[in-house]
Design a protein around this motif. Structure first.
Motif, PDB file in Angstrom:
ATOM      1  N   ILE A   1      29.176  34.657  41.647  1.00  0.00           N
ATOM      2  CA  ILE A   1      29.997  35.145  40.823  1.00  0.00           C
ATOM      3  C   ILE A   1      29.296  36.308  40.227  1.00  0.00           C
ATOM      4  N   VAL A   2      30.136  37.388  40.257  1.00  0.00           N
ATOM      5  CA  VAL A   2      29.603  38.651  39.571  1.00  0.00           C
ATOM      6  C   VAL A   2      30.481  39.032  38.393  1.00  0.00           C
ATOM      7  N   PRO A   3      29.647  39.153  37.350  1.00  0.00           N
ATOM      8  CA  PRO A   3      30.187  39.605  35.948  1.00  0.00           C
ATOM      9  C   PRO A   3      30.940  41.258  36.215  1.00  0.00           C
ATOM     10  N   LEU A   4      32.011  41.349  35.656  1.00  0.00           N
ATOM     11  CA  LEU A   4      32.733  42.561  35.673  1.00  0.00           C
ATOM     12  C   LEU A   4      33.072  43.245  34.252  1.00  0.00           C
ATOM     13  N   PRO A   5      32.967  44.610  34.419  1.00  0.00           N
ATOM     14  CA  PRO A   5      33.122  45.171  33.306  1.00  0.00           C
ATOM     15  C   PRO A   5      34.512  45.307  32.541  1.00  0.00           C
ATOM     16  N   ASP A   6      34.581  45.362  31.160  1.00  0.00           N
ATOM     17  CA  ASP A   6      35.873  45.607  30.627  1.00  0.00           C
ATOM     18  C   ASP A   6      36.775  46.566  31.163  1.00  0.00           C
ATOM     19  N   GLY A   7      37.870  46.480  31.338  1.00  0.00           N
ATOM     20  CA  GLY A   7      38.960  47.686  31.565  1.00  0.00           C
ATOM     21  C   GLY A   7      39.333  47.744  33.039  1.00  0.00           C
ATOM     22  N   ILE A   8      39.060  46.632  33.905  1.00  0.00           N
ATOM     23  CA  ILE A   8      39.437  46.991  35.380  1.00  0.00           C
ATOM     24  C   ILE A   8      40.778  46.279  35.463  1.00  0.00           C
ATOM     25  N   ASP A   9      41.666  46.810  36.538  1.00  0.00           N
ATOM     26  CA  ASP A   9      42.866  46.531  37.064  1.00  0.00           C
ATOM     27  C   ASP A   9      42.731  45.277  38.042  1.00  0.00           C
ATOM     28  N   ALA A  10      42.807  44.245  37.788  1.00  0.00           N
ATOM     29  CA  ALA A  10      42.546  43.174  38.787  1.00  0.00           C
ATOM     30  C   ALA A  10      43.664  42.826  39.591  1.00  0.00           C
ATOM     31  N   ASN A  11      44.931  43.608  39.377  1.00  0.00           N
ATOM     32  CA  ASN A  11      46.105  43.434  40.150  1.00  0.00           C
ATOM     33  C   ASN A  11      46.166  44.445  41.271  1.00  0.00           C
ATOM     34  N   ALA A  12      45.094  45.491  41.077  1.00  0.00           N
ATOM     35  CA  ALA A  12      45.200  46.772  42.218  1.00  0.00           C
ATOM     36  C   ALA A  12      43.728  46.241  43.036  1.00  0.00           C
ATOM     37  N   ALA A  13      43.130  45.365  42.838  1.00  0.00           N
ATOM     38  CA  ALA A  13      41.964  45.096  43.645  1.00  0.00           C
ATOM     39  C   ALA A  13      42.370  45.019  45.029  1.00  0.00           C
ATOM     40  N   GLN A  14      41.431  45.365  45.902  1.00  0.00           N
ATOM     41  CA  GLN A  14      41.414  45.377  47.451  1.00  0.00           C
ATOM     42  C   GLN A  14      40.308  44.712  47.966  1.00  0.00           C
ATOM     43  N   ALA A  15      40.238  44.090  49.000  1.00  0.00           N
ATOM     44  CA  ALA A  15      39.308  43.284  49.845  1.00  0.00           C
ATOM     45  C   ALA A  15      39.438  43.699  51.216  1.00  0.00           C
TER      46      ALA A  15
ATOM     47  N   VAL B   1      30.735  41.600  56.442  1.00  0.00           N
ATOM     48  CA  VAL B   1      30.548  42.293  55.154  1.00  0.00           C
ATOM     49  C   VAL B   1      31.771  42.283  54.606  1.00  0.00           C
ATOM     50  N   LEU B   2      31.905  41.667  53.199  1.00  0.00           N
ATOM     51  CA  LEU B   2      33.207  41.849  52.581  1.00  0.00           C
ATOM     52  C   LEU B   2      32.925  42.690  51.398  1.00  0.00           C
ATOM     53  N   ASN B   3      33.925  43.830  51.680  1.00  0.00           N
ATOM     54  CA  ASN B   3      33.913  45.096  50.626  1.00  0.00           C
ATOM     55  C   ASN B   3      35.086  44.765  49.651  1.00  0.00           C
ATOM     56  N   VAL B   4      34.916  44.651  48.193  1.00  0.00           N
ATOM     57  CA  VAL B   4      36.017  44.502  47.130  1.00  0.00           C
ATOM     58  C   VAL B   4      35.786  45.741  46.310  1.00  0.00           C
ATOM     59  N   THR B   5      37.250  46.401  46.239  1.00  0.00           N
ATOM     60  CA  THR B   5      37.088  47.532  45.368  1.00  0.00           C
ATOM     61  C   THR B   5      38.327  47.086  44.209  1.00  0.00           C
ATOM     62  N   ILE B   6      37.723  47.229  42.995  1.00  0.00           N
ATOM     63  CA  ILE B   6      38.574  46.927  41.931  1.00  0.00           C
ATOM     64  C   ILE B   6      38.639  48.100  41.021  1.00  0.00           C
ATOM     65  N   PRO B   7      39.937  48.949  40.816  1.00  0.00           N
ATOM     66  CA  PRO B   7      40.100  50.187  40.170  1.00  0.00           C
ATOM     67  C   PRO B   7      40.130  49.893  38.655  1.00  0.00           C
ATOM     68  N   LYS B   8      39.580  50.670  37.850  1.00  0.00           N
ATOM     69  CA  LYS B   8      39.499  50.514  36.441  1.00  0.00           C
ATOM     70  C   LYS B   8      40.916  51.144  35.927  1.00  0.00           C
ATOM     71  N   THR B   9      41.296  50.653  34.883  1.00  0.00           N
ATOM     72  CA  THR B   9      42.435  51.041  34.069  1.00  0.00           C
ATOM     73  C   THR B   9      42.386  52.668  33.461  1.00  0.00           C
TER      74      THR B   9
END
Length: 171
Positions: free
Chosen positions: A128-142, A148-156
Motif C-alpha cells: 500500500i502506497v500513500p498518494l498525495p492529494d490532487g490525483i486523477d485516479a480515473n486517468a491512471a495507467q498501469a 516490473v509494474l509501472n503505474v502512472t497517476i496524473p495530477k488534477t
C-alpha cells in the motif's frame, strides 16, 4: 586446561572478548535464534510496533519493492513483482492509497532416476502506497513488463497549477 578457556566470549588473555570467525557456531546459533524471534514477532499484529512487520519496521518484508517519484504533473510508481503473472496482479486506488497486490503460483515436477519430485508453492503479496492529494485516479495507467509494474497517476489541473504566490504587504 581451565574452565574459563572453554568460554567462547572470553579470550585467552582474560576479560577481552574473543574474536568471532565466520564459522563461529555461537554466532550462527545467535543468528538462528534472532531469526526465529523475528519470524514469531512478525506474526503478532501489534499496530505501530517495530516488530509488527508493517511498513517502516525492521521486519518489513512485504515482497514488493517499490520506487515512487512525484513531479508537478504525475505520480509514478514502479513495483517489482518477479514470478507473478499479469493476470494475477490487482492494482487499485482507494481512499488516497495505491494498493498493489499479486499472487505467485508455482508448480514443478521432476522425474529423474525413478524419483519423482513434485513441488507446489504459492503466496500473496500486497503493498500500500500513500498518494498525495490532487490525483486523477480515473486517468491512471498501469503496464507490466519483465516482472516490473509501472503505474502512472496524473495530477488534477488544480494540483498541477503549483504553488500560489501570496503578496506580502507592510502595515
Amino acid at each position: 586446561m581451565r574452565v574459563t578457556d572453554l568460554i567462547p566470549w572470553k579470550s585467552a588473555r582474560g576479560s577481552e572478548p574473543a574474536v568471532r570467525g565466520e564459522r563461529d557456531a555461537v554466532a550462527a546459533l545467535q543468528n538462528d535464534v534472532n531469526r526465529a524471534f523475528a519470524d514469531f514477532l512478525r506474526l503478532s499484529n501489534v499496530p505501530f510496533s517495530p516488530f509488527s512487520g508493517g511498513p517502516g519496521s525492521f521486519l518489513d518484508n512485504s515482497g514488493i519493492q517499490v520506487d515512487v517519484a512525484e513531479t508537478n504533473k504525475e505520480v509514478k510508481v514502479s513495483a517489482e513483482l518477479p514470478g507473478v503473472d499479469e493476470a494475477d496482479i490487482d492494482v487499485r486506488v482507494s481512499d488516497g492509497m495505491l494498493v498493489i497486490s499479486g499472487e505467485k503460483k508455482a508448480d514443478r515436477e521432476v522425474d529423474e532416476n525413478g524419483y519423482i519430485l513434485h513441488e507446489r508453492s504459492f503466496g500473496r503479496v500486497e503493498r500500500i502506497v500513500p498518494l498525495p492529494d490532487g490525483i486523477d485516479a480515473n486517468a491512471a495507467q498501469a503496464n507490466f513488463k519483465s516482472g516490473v509494474l509501472n503505474v502512472t497517476i496524473p495530477k488534477t489541473a488544480e494540483a498541477q497549477s503549483g504553488a500560489k504566490r501570496i503578496p506580502v504587504r507592510s502595515n
